[in-house]
Design an enzyme around this catalytic site. Structure first.
Site, short mmCIF file in Angstrom:
data_model
loop_
_atom_site.label_atom_id
_atom_site.label_comp_id
_atom_site.label_asym_id
_atom_site.label_seq_id
_atom_site.Cartn_x
_atom_site.Cartn_y
_atom_site.Cartn_z
N ALA A 9 0.87 -1.19 0.00
CA ALA A 9 0.00 0.00 0.00
C ALA A 9 0.91 1.24 0.00
O ALA A 9 0.83 2.11 0.87
CB ALA A 9 -0.96 0.00 1.19
N GLY B 15 5.80 8.39 1.20
CA GLY B 15 6.80 8.14 2.25
C GLY B 15 7.68 6.97 1.85
O GLY B 15 8.91 7.04 1.91
N HIS B 16 7.05 5.86 1.41
CA HIS B 16 7.84 4.70 0.96
C HIS B 16 8.71 5.09 -0.24
O HIS B 16 9.86 4.68 -0.35
CB HIS B 16 6.92 3.57 0.48
CG HIS B 16 6.08 2.95 1.56
ND1 HIS B 16 4.71 2.96 1.52
CD2 HIS B 16 6.43 2.31 2.69
CE1 HIS B 16 4.24 2.32 2.59
NE2 HIS B 16 5.26 1.92 3.31
N ASP C 67 7.80 5.21 12.59
CA ASP C 67 7.82 4.09 13.53
C ASP C 67 9.17 4.12 14.25
O ASP C 67 10.02 3.25 14.05
CB ASP C 67 7.62 2.78 12.76
CG ASP C 67 6.27 2.77 12.06
OD1 ASP C 67 5.25 2.89 12.75
OD2 ASP C 67 6.24 2.68 10.82
O1 PAF Z 1 7.17 -0.80 9.04
C1 PAF Z 1 6.68 -1.73 8.37
O2 PAF Z 1 6.05 -1.54 7.34
C2 PAF Z 1 6.85 -3.16 8.89
O3 PAF Z 1 6.82 -3.20 10.27
C3 PAF Z 1 8.09 -3.86 8.33
C4 PAF Z 1 9.37 -3.17 8.81
C5 PAF Z 1 8.07 -3.86 6.81
C6 PAF Z 1 8.14 -5.30 8.82
O4 PAF Z 1 7.02 -6.02 8.40
#
Ligand code: PAF
Length: 282
Positions: A32, A36-37, A152
Site C-alpha cells: 500500500a 513516504g515509501h 515508527d
Molecule cells: O514498518 C513496516 O512496514 C513493517 O513493520 C516492516 C518493517 C516492513 C516489517 O514487516
C-alpha cells in the site's frame, strides 16, 4: 524492473550482483505504497547500485486478527508505482509460505527493554513479529543498507538493536517522516480514512507541534495534560497514548533532565483506524 515472488528467484538474481561487489539498498514494506515509501526508495537508489523493495504483510506482527485482515493489499498498484519511479528497482513480494516455510511463528528477541513501552506494551508480541520478519528478510536480501521511516521510531531503534545484537553488517538508515500538506504523517493506514477523516486527522500533528512548545516552555505533565484535554474535546478521536520518552532508551519520563534528547509519541483512533505519529521535542 524485476518482480520476484520466491526467495530462491530473488537470491539467484542478486547473487551475481553481490559477486560483482554491487551495493544493495533495501526497503522493507507491507505495501500500500505512498510517497513516504517512495522517498525511502529514492534514498536507497541514490546511495546504492541496486534497490530492493519487499512487499509483505507480515502476520506475526499483528496481535489483532481484524487489523491484519483489514490491512490494505494493493500489489498491482504498488508495482505500477515502483515501475514509474525507476527500472532499477527489484521487488520481492513473497507469500507467507515462501517466508515462513510452514512455521508462521515469531522468535523471541531481547531488545534490552526498548520494547517495554508504547507499541511494545500496547501490542503484545508485535516487536517479536517485526524482529522475526526483518531478520528473515535481511538474511534473504543481505543488503548493505536498509531504510526505515522515523514514523515508527520505536521500530527503528529496535531494528538497530536487533542488527547490533545479531552482528549483522548492515547500516540502518532512519529517514524523516513524510507528511501530507496538512501535516498528517503518511501511512498505508490513511487509505482507510474517509476524506473528512483525513482532514480531521491533521489535528494529530498540529497537537504534537503545540505539545512541543508546551514541553519546552513548561514540563512533561503540562504537555501530557494539554494533549489529553485536546483529544477529550474531540469526540471522533480516541487517544490511546501520548508518551514523552528519552530518544536513546525510549524510557518514559516524569520530568525533563538537562542535556537529554526527548521525543513525543502518540497513537489515536479515528474512524476505526489506528494512527501513529512522533515528534522530536528538543
Ligand atoms: O514498518 C513496516 O512496514 C513493517 O513493520 C516492516 C518493517 C516492513 C516489517 O514487516
Amino acid at each position: 524492473m524485476m518482480v520476484f515472488y520466491t526467495q530462491s528467484q530473488l537470491k539467484q538474481y542478486l547473487q551475481p550482483l553481490k559477486a560483482a561487489k554491487k551495493s544493495i539498498g533495501f526497503v522493507p514494506t507491507m505495501g500500500a505504497l505512498h510517497n513516504g515509501h517512495l522517498s525511502l526508495l529514492h534514498q536507497a537508489l541514490a546511495e546504492n547500485d541496486v534497490a530492493v523493495l519487499s512487499i509483505f504483510v507480515n502476520p506475526t506482527q499483528f496481535n489483532n486478527a481484524e487489523d491484519l485482515e483489514k490491512y490494505p493489499r494493493t500489489l498491482n498498484r504498488d508495482v505500477d508505482l515502483v515501475k514509474e519511479l525507476s527500472e532499477q528497482i527489484v521487488v520481492y513480494a513473497p507469500s507467507v509460505d515462501d517466508i515462513y516455510e510452514g512455521n508462521t511463528v515469531a522468535t523471541n528477541f531481547d531488545y534490552d527493554g526498548l520494547d517495554n513501552e508504547m507499541e511494545g506494551a500496547n501490542r503484545p508480541g508485535h516487536f517479536n513479529g517485526v524482529g522475526t520478519i526483518v531478520k528473515k528478510l535481511f538474511e534473504i536480501v543481505q543488503p548493505n543498507r536498509a531504510y526505515f521511516g522515523e514514523k515508527d521510531f520505536q521500530q527503528l531503534q529496535i531494528i538497530r538493536k536487533m542488527v547490533a545484537k545479531s552482528n549483522m553488517d548492515i547500516v540502518i538508515v532512519g529517514c524523516p517522516i513524510f507528511r501530507e500538506a496538512s501535516g498528517l504523517a503518511m501511512s498505508s493506514r490513511n487509505e482507510r480514512l474517509s476524506t473528512k477523516g483525513k482532514e480531521q486527522a491533521a489535528l494529530i500533528y498540529k497537537t504534537l507541534t503545540q505539545a512541543q512548545t508546551v514541553f519546552n516552555d513548561k514540563d512533561v505533565k503540562d504537555a501530557e495534560a494539554f494533549v489529553k484535554k485536546t483529544f477529550e474535546s474531540q469526540p471522533d478521536f480516541t487517544l490511546e497514548y501520548f508518551i514523552i520518552a528519552e530518544v536513546e532508551s525510549l524510557k518514559t519520563i516524569a520530568f525533563k533532565k538537562p542535556n537529554t534528547k526527548y521525543r513525543a509519541f502518540i497513537v489515536v483512533h479515528l474512524e476505526g483506524v489506528r494512527l501513529i505519529d512522533t515528534i522530536e521535542l528538543n
